[in-house]
Design an enzyme around this catalytic site. Sequence first.
Site, PDB file in Angstrom:
ATOM      1  N   ARG A  19       0.847  -1.189   0.000  1.00 15.36           N
ATOM      2  CA  ARG A  19       0.000   0.000   0.000  1.00 15.36           C
ATOM      3  C   ARG A  19       0.884   1.242   0.000  1.00 15.36           C
ATOM      4  NH1 ARG A  19      -2.351  -0.393   6.230  1.00 15.36           N
ATOM      5  NH2 ARG A  19      -0.338  -0.231   7.283  1.00 15.36           N
ATOM      6  N   ASP A  40       6.071  -7.377   1.200  1.00 20.08           N
ATOM      7  CA  ASP A  40       5.438  -6.700   2.338  1.00 20.08           C
ATOM      8  C   ASP A  40       5.097  -7.719   3.403  1.00 20.08           C
ATOM      9  OD1 ASP A  40       3.406  -5.073   3.964  1.00 20.08           O
ATOM     10  OD2 ASP A  40       3.921  -3.653   2.384  1.00 20.08           O
ATOM     11  N   ASP A  66       9.257  -9.847   6.459  1.00 21.30           N
ATOM     12  CA  ASP A  66       9.151  -9.240   7.786  1.00 21.30           C
ATOM     13  C   ASP A  66      10.499  -8.611   8.103  1.00 21.30           C
ATOM     14  OD1 ASP A  66       8.994  -8.563  10.459  1.00 21.30           O
ATOM     15  OD2 ASP A  66       8.150 -10.481  11.115  1.00 21.30           O
ATOM     16  N   TYR A 161      10.505   8.147  14.492  1.00 27.72           N
ATOM     17  CA  TYR A 161      10.418   8.124  13.032  1.00 27.72           C
ATOM     18  C   TYR A 161      11.455   9.060  12.419  1.00 27.72           C
ATOM     19  CZ  TYR A 161       8.434   8.595   8.346  1.00 27.72           C
ATOM     20  OH  TYR A 161       8.262   8.614   6.994  1.00 27.72           O
ATOM     21  N   LYS A 165      14.662   7.976  10.035  1.00 28.48           N
ATOM     22  CA  LYS A 165      14.848   8.468   8.670  1.00 28.48           C
ATOM     23  C   LYS A 165      16.161   9.239   8.536  1.00 28.48           C
ATOM     24  CE  LYS A 165      11.216   6.626   6.912  1.00 28.48           C
ATOM     25  NZ  LYS A 165      11.352   5.503   5.950  1.00 28.48           N
TER      26      LYS A 165
END
Length: 254
Positions: A19, A40, A66, A161, A165
């Site tokens: 997605r 995925d 995974d 997060y 990144k």
Amino acid sequence: MASLPILAGKRILVTGAARGLGRDFAQAVAEAGAAVVMADILAELVQKEALTLAEKGLNVSAITIDLSQKESIQTAVETAVERLSGLDGLINCAALATGVGGVSMMEYDEDLWDRVMTVNVKGTWLVTQACVPHLKKSGAGKIVNIASDTAMWGAQKLMAYVASKGAIISMTRSMARELGEDNICVNTLSPGLTLVEATEYVPQARHDLYVNGRAIQRQQHPQDLNGTAIYLLSDMSSFVTGQNILVNGGFVFN
């Protein structure tokens, strides 16, 4: 005589492809002529999406991966390489994003921090590590790591997060140094806030902050990133490596 699609003959693995950005990357790369394996952890969904694209005549298939499990990563990469008869490119898009923000650094849950780092950072490294021997055989391998412009401006209440990144951007530079001798290009593509499933939880105020702060004042869509991803996987970018390319409508300048 018509020219071939820009990625004709390329064999590409896309993680996080069930997605959002990953799915859109997989479709765009396949439409550009590549054979694509979509990977995925959402096994049923990624199979469904791959079937939908295959019914449109695109050369795609799906596998389960995974990123928190090294054995799963190794098996998935081996399966993808066998299915594609080699590997020319990798898009590391899989990451934990939904539900990883909204609280300050003082309130952040330690277990959540560890999960984000395991999947987003360690997982990206392990996928790349598993792919490199096959990319070497390609003779002109390409790796595109998906980061985020949040690492460039320090988005608040999103620390794990943002840190993950930022790590991706730094890892990319180190990977580029190590893999250059094998003619493998490694670059980071850093989107701004993009309208996908993972950003549905983001407060409207953050969306407004982005739109109002961009040089091009509109929402960002997955399709805005596809051209850059295709370029970085193509032969046109054969002397581009170690770069962090921001695609965010001018919210952050690099």
